[in-house]
Design an enzyme around this catalytic site. Structure first.
Site, PDB file in Angstrom:
ATOM      1  N   ASP A  68       0.830  -1.206   0.000  1.00  0.00           N
ATOM      2  CA  ASP A  68       0.000   0.000   0.000  1.00  0.00           C
ATOM      3  C   ASP A  68       0.863   1.254   0.000  1.00  0.00           C
ATOM      4  O   ASP A  68       1.996   1.258   0.493  1.00  0.00           O
ATOM      5  CB  ASP A  68      -0.971   0.009   1.170  1.00  0.00           C
ATOM      6  CG  ASP A  68      -0.288  -0.064   2.539  1.00  0.00           C
ATOM      7  OD1 ASP A  68       0.740  -0.770   2.649  1.00  0.00           O
ATOM      8  OD2 ASP A  68      -0.780   0.573   3.486  1.00  0.00           O
ATOM      9  N   GLU A 133       0.156  -1.112   5.923  1.00  0.00           N
ATOM     10  CA  GLU A 133       1.213  -0.454   6.688  1.00  0.00           C
ATOM     11  C   GLU A 133       0.990   1.052   6.788  1.00  0.00           C
ATOM     12  O   GLU A 133       1.267   1.661   7.821  1.00  0.00           O
ATOM     13  CB  GLU A 133       2.587  -0.740   6.059  1.00  0.00           C
ATOM     14  CG  GLU A 133       3.762  -0.501   6.980  1.00  0.00           C
ATOM     15  CD  GLU A 133       4.272   0.939   6.985  1.00  0.00           C
ATOM     16  OE1 GLU A 133       5.072   1.286   7.869  1.00  0.00           O
ATOM     17  OE2 GLU A 133       3.880   1.723   6.079  1.00  0.00           O
TER      18      GLU A 133
END
Length: 375
Positions: A68, A133
């Protein structure tokens, strides 16, 4: 174009704004499966995770990272489309170029090269990849680590591909991080007219002396390896919007980045003692993003230092600076954890970029680590 840059561009082209993965993990999983990894997708909530392992023996060396990325910010400020990877004058531009899709690509291609050389390597190679994250970090690495612990799977060494380098590739290795404790504070007052303050209770005035003491407070001196604990206010809000109304409530957010000399109980107790001593009427909610971790000098850190030096000609410094990372969820499994990645100068910024040569150098560093640990 090199294999690592080709894979990096393929990953950058996927619009995986947190918590979206947009097929990044499927691509990585297919590459790993082709060289003998057992690939296990793990989805929790709206978060995609990947656990892949080649081998069934100890020791287990694990690459960890995230697919991400943060939002792009104003598109008009980018010199090119952030999801169209663009190589210009030896520099690769795109969202995730530094944080951390080039790191993921280097992990995969280094593993491919290593398996070609050493198909019967000792121990196991693993990958722990998440799409959570940059977000809340609840259903990502944290959940995968809990799953592994519940199954009795152990990680001995973990290399997180976060962009650790500061000025040049490989100049810094992270061997730990400070803990992060956040507070959501509500100060209670009594709303009233500014012309009649005796009939009201201004929460801004009530908090001000306590806040001044909190910002001046010396929490500790840190340690040989950790910076001192710091206190920072990230948001402060009060008022109705009218200039003649004393607010009845103040809301504040603050964060403590703390070294291992502290405990959560001590930090919370100090904050609340200062608030009470100044007569502040308050409600306070606490959130722990992660506790500090530290990997002392040992086989992993020494190996990574040597692996970097073989590529750059100089030894990197060891650091615990910066924010939190998913290493905080992996260290409690008993693993030695270090972080090594590209230069972090443009992470989360407009026109995020990384030198193409640095990505290729990182791939060589990762390959060196595998050779040294698993042959």
């Amino acid at each position: 174009m090199s294999r690592v840059l080709e894979l990096a561009e393929n990953l950058i082209a996927r619009r995986s704004v947190t918590p979206a993965d947009e097929g990044c993990q499927q691509l990585i999983g297919e590459r790993l499966a082709a060289i003998g990894f057992t690939v296990e997708p793990l989805r929790y909530g709206n978060v995609d995770n990947l656990w892949a392992r080649r081998g069934a023996r100890q020791p287990v060396f694990c690459f960890a990272g995230h697919t991400d990325v943060v939002p792009t910010g104003p598109l008009e400020e980018w010199s090119s489309d952030p999801f169209v990877p663009t190589l210009r004058d030896g520099v690769l531009y795109g969202r995730g170029a530094a944080d951390m899709k080039t790191g993921l690509a280097a992990m995969v291609t280094a593993s491919e090269a290593f398996v070609r050389e050493h198909a019967d390597h000792r121990g196991s190679i693993a990958f722990l990849i998440t799409s959570d994250e940059e977000g809340p970090s609840v259903d990502g690495t944290k959940r995968v680590a809990e799953t592994l612990a519940g199954r009795g799977e152990r990680i001995d060494w973990c290399l997180v591909g976060e962009p650790s380098s500061e000025g040049s590739i490989g100049d810094t290795i992270k061997v730990g991080r400070r803990g992060s404790l956040s507070g959501r504070l509500t100060v209670h007052g009594v709303q009233g007219h500014v012309a009649y303050p005796q009939l009201a209770e201004n929460p801004v005035h009530a908090l001000a002396p306590a806040l001044a003491e909190l910002t001046r407070h010396v929490w500790d001196a840190g340690t040989e390896h950790f910076q001192p604990t710091t206190f920072q206010v990230s948001n402060l809000n009060a008022g109705t919007g009218a200039p003649n109304v004393i607010p009845g409530e103040l809301k504040a957010r603050f964060n403590l980045r703390y070294s291992p000399v502290q405990t959560l109980e001590k930090l919370k107790g100090t904050v609340e003692e200062i608030l009470r001593r100044h007569g502040v009427r308050y409600t306070l909610e606490w959130y722990v993003s992660g506790e500090p971790f530290y990997t002392p000098p040992g086989q992993l850190s020494q190996t990574v230092v040597a692996a970097v030096a073989e590529v750059t000609g100089t030894e990197p410094k060891l650091s615990t600076g910066g924010g939190t990372s998913d290493g905080r969820f992996i260290a409690p499994l008993g693993a030695q954890v270090v972080e090594l990645g590209v230069v972090n100068r443009t992470i989360h910024k407009v026109n995020e970029c990384v030198r193409a040569a640095d990505v290729e150098a990182l791939e060589r560093m990762y390959l060196n680590v595998l050779r040294k640990l698993l042959t």
